[in-house]
Design a protein around this motif. Structure first.
Motif, PDB file in Angstrom:
ATOM      1  N   GLN A 183      45.015  28.725  32.175  1.00 50.98           N
ATOM      2  CA  GLN A 183      43.696  28.810  32.777  1.00 50.98           C
ATOM      3  C   GLN A 183      42.988  30.062  32.278  1.00 50.98           C
ATOM      4  OE1 GLN A 183      44.766  28.597  36.971  1.00 50.98           O
ATOM      5  NE2 GLN A 183      43.730  26.635  37.047  1.00 50.98           N
ATOM      6  N   VAL A 184      41.685  29.947  32.103  1.00 47.08           N
ATOM      7  CA  VAL A 184      40.875  31.074  31.678  1.00 47.08           C
ATOM      8  C   VAL A 184      39.835  31.305  32.768  1.00 47.08           C
ATOM      9  CG1 VAL A 184      39.296  31.936  29.918  1.00 47.08           C
ATOM     10  CG2 VAL A 184      41.217  30.486  29.258  1.00 47.08           C
ATOM     11  N   TYR A 185      39.761  32.542  33.250  1.00 37.35           N
ATOM     12  CA  TYR A 185      38.838  32.869  34.322  1.00 37.35           C
ATOM     13  C   TYR A 185      37.677  33.673  33.771  1.00 37.35           C
ATOM     14  CZ  TYR A 185      42.631  31.582  37.417  1.00 37.35           C
ATOM     15  OH  TYR A 185      43.616  30.901  38.063  1.00 37.35           O
ATOM     16  N   SER A 186      36.544  33.562  34.436  1.00 35.84           N
ATOM     17  CA  SER A 186      35.407  34.415  34.121  1.00 35.84           C
ATOM     18  C   SER A 186      34.610  34.604  35.396  1.00 35.84           C
ATOM     19  CB  SER A 186      34.544  33.794  33.025  1.00 35.84           C
ATOM     20  OG  SER A 186      33.996  32.577  33.474  1.00 35.84           O
ATOM     21  N   LEU A 187      33.868  35.689  35.443  1.00 37.35           N
ATOM     22  CA  LEU A 187      33.037  35.986  36.599  1.00 37.35           C
ATOM     23  C   LEU A 187      31.576  35.822  36.228  1.00 37.35           C
ATOM     24  CD1 LEU A 187      34.534  39.315  37.998  1.00 37.35           C
ATOM     25  CD2 LEU A 187      34.532  37.102  39.112  1.00 37.35           C
ATOM     26  N   PRO A 188      30.762  35.306  37.157  1.00 35.00           N
ATOM     27  CA  PRO A 188      29.322  35.312  36.916  1.00 35.00           C
ATOM     28  C   PRO A 188      28.848  36.771  36.812  1.00 35.00           C
ATOM     29  CG  PRO A 188      29.874  33.916  38.795  1.00 35.00           C
ATOM     30  CD  PRO A 188      31.113  34.671  38.418  1.00 35.00           C
ATOM     31  N   LEU A 189      27.825  37.005  36.019  1.00 36.10           N
ATOM     32  CA  LEU A 189      27.331  38.361  35.786  1.00 36.10           C
ATOM     33  C   LEU A 189      26.967  39.068  37.089  1.00 36.10           C
ATOM     34  CD1 LEU A 189      26.520  40.609  33.873  1.00 36.10           C
ATOM     35  CD2 LEU A 189      24.306  39.484  33.589  1.00 36.10           C
ATOM     36  N   ASN A 190      26.303  38.362  38.011  1.00 37.16           N
ATOM     37  CA  ASN A 190      25.892  39.022  39.256  1.00 37.16           C
ATOM     38  C   ASN A 190      27.102  39.476  40.080  1.00 37.16           C
ATOM     39  OD1 ASN A 190      26.600  36.416  40.018  1.00 37.16           O
ATOM     40  ND2 ASN A 190      24.964  36.215  41.528  1.00 37.16           N
ATOM     41  N   GLY A 218      36.179  47.549  40.923  1.00 38.51           N
ATOM     42  CA  GLY A 218      36.638  47.178  39.582  1.00 38.51           C
ATOM     43  C   GLY A 218      38.091  46.748  39.581  1.00 38.51           C
ATOM     44  N   THR A 219      38.462  46.098  38.490  1.00 38.49           N
ATOM     45  CA  THR A 219      39.845  45.636  38.362  1.00 38.49           C
ATOM     46  C   THR A 219      40.785  46.818  38.152  1.00 38.49           C
ATOM     47  OG1 THR A 219      41.296  44.089  37.214  1.00 38.49           O
ATOM     48  CG2 THR A 219      39.694  45.208  35.870  1.00 38.49           C
ATOM     49  N   ARG A 220      42.020  46.645  38.556  1.00 38.92           N
ATOM     50  CA  ARG A 220      43.041  47.680  38.371  1.00 38.92           C
ATOM     51  C   ARG A 220      43.885  47.333  37.157  1.00 38.92           C
ATOM     52  NH1 ARG A 220      44.647  47.694  44.735  1.00 38.92           N
ATOM     53  NH2 ARG A 220      42.818  48.835  45.458  1.00 38.92           N
ATOM     54  N   GLN A 221      44.506  48.332  36.574  1.00 39.67           N
ATOM     55  CA  GLN A 221      45.359  48.147  35.396  1.00 39.67           C
ATOM     56  C   GLN A 221      46.382  47.040  35.635  1.00 39.67           C
ATOM     57  OE1 GLN A 221      45.203  50.346  32.611  1.00 39.67           O
ATOM     58  NE2 GLN A 221      46.742  49.223  31.494  1.00 39.67           N
ATOM     59  N   GLY A 222      46.391  46.013  34.784  1.00 37.91           N
ATOM     60  CA  GLY A 222      47.373  44.944  34.865  1.00 37.91           C
ATOM     61  C   GLY A 222      47.132  43.933  35.970  1.00 37.91           C
ATOM     62  N   GLU A 223      46.025  44.044  36.674  1.00 42.21           N
ATOM     63  CA  GLU A 223      45.738  43.146  37.794  1.00 42.21           C
ATOM     64  C   GLU A 223      45.203  41.812  37.275  1.00 42.21           C
ATOM     65  OE1 GLU A 223      43.715  43.746  42.118  1.00 42.21           O
ATOM     66  OE2 GLU A 223      42.507  44.413  40.423  1.00 42.21           O
ATOM     67  N   ALA A 224      45.797  40.718  37.734  1.00 37.63           N
ATOM     68  CA  ALA A 224      45.351  39.380  37.336  1.00 37.63           C
ATOM     69  C   ALA A 224      44.044  39.042  38.048  1.00 37.63           C
ATOM     70  CB  ALA A 224      46.420  38.344  37.691  1.00 37.63           C
ATOM     71  N   GLN A 225      43.301  38.115  37.472  1.00 39.46           N
ATOM     72  CA  GLN A 225      42.005  37.720  38.031  1.00 39.46           C
ATOM     73  C   GLN A 225      42.120  37.276  39.490  1.00 39.46           C
ATOM     74  OE1 GLN A 225      38.856  37.469  36.356  1.00 39.46           O
ATOM     75  NE2 GLN A 225      37.944  36.941  38.310  1.00 39.46           N
ATOM     76  N   MET A 226      43.096  36.422  39.789  1.00 40.48           N
ATOM     77  CA  MET A 226      43.224  35.919  41.162  1.00 40.48           C
ATOM     78  C   MET A 226      43.585  37.038  42.139  1.00 40.48           C
ATOM     79  SD  MET A 226      44.827  32.124  40.678  1.00 40.48           S
ATOM     80  CE  MET A 226      44.477  31.633  42.359  1.00 40.48           C
ATOM     81  N   GLU A 227      44.425  37.976  41.698  1.00 38.86           N
ATOM     82  CA  GLU A 227      44.770  39.116  42.556  1.00 38.86           C
ATOM     83  C   GLU A 227      43.523  39.956  42.831  1.00 38.86           C
ATOM     84  OE1 GLU A 227      47.810  41.338  40.521  1.00 38.86           O
ATOM     85  OE2 GLU A 227      49.148  39.609  40.446  1.00 38.86           O
ATOM     86  N   TRP A 228      42.718  40.164  41.790  1.00 39.76           N
ATOM     87  CA  TRP A 228      41.485  40.932  41.919  1.00 39.76           C
ATOM     88  C   TRP A 228      40.542  40.237  42.902  1.00 39.76           C
ATOM     89  CZ3 TRP A 228      37.299  41.349  37.569  1.00 39.76           C
ATOM     90  CH2 TRP A 228      36.383  42.360  37.878  1.00 39.76           C
ATOM     91  N   ASP A 229      40.363  38.920  42.731  1.00 38.12           N
ATOM     92  CA  ASP A 229      39.500  38.151  43.634  1.00 38.12           C
ATOM     93  C   ASP A 229      39.971  38.294  45.084  1.00 38.12           C
ATOM     94  OD1 ASP A 229      38.051  37.274  41.437  1.00 38.12           O
ATOM     95  OD2 ASP A 229      38.911  35.248  41.445  1.00 38.12           O
TER      96      ASP A 229
END
Length: 127
Positions: free
Chosen positions: A79-86, A97-108
């Motif tokens: 799977q490839v994740y992306s965030l809307p610009l807003n 902001g994202t943390r070092q090594g943090e996956a997209q789902m963890e960040w969300d």
């Protein structure tokens, strides 16, 4: 984007870079898939020229299920994740902001928990 808004310039450049990387990665992944498909076809039929397209398609699906090939919406590839610009801009402005090594789902999930704890709207992306 104007030079007076460097975050917009950076966001646009990041979007372009991510798209270019994804395109190159897809080409590499598809090339790898074709090499593995040829090996599998030769192993099963003894010939790289398989006239039975159904068998070849079944072998390709099998390899895609094993993670070969480019990510497509209708397969089991990565799977490839992306965030809307807003949403990205809001996270940067809010210090989320994202943390070092943090996956997209963890960040969300972290951003969602933080916003719920602060009692602020989740935003369209997280709803």
């Amino acid at each position: 984007p104007s030079p007076s808004h460097p975050e917009k310039v950076i966001a646009v450049l990041l979007d372009e870079l991510v798209a270019e990387v994804a395109e190159v990665r897809d080409k590499v992944d598809e090339g790898e898939l074709q090499k593995e498909l040829e090996k599998l076809v030769i192993a099963r039929s003894g010939s790289p020229l398989l006239e039975d397209t159904g068998t070849r398609e079944a072998a390709e699906l099998e390899l895609r299920a094993d993670g070969y090939g480019a990510a497509r919406g209708d397969d089991d590839g990565p799977q490839v994740y992306s965030l809307p610009l807003n949403e990205l801009q809001r996270r940067m402005a809010d210090g989320e902001g994202t943390r070092q090594g943090e996956a997209q789902m963890e960040w969300d999930q972290r951003v969602m928990r933080d916003r719920l704890a602060r009692g602020v709207p989740l935003g369209d992306y997280l709803q």
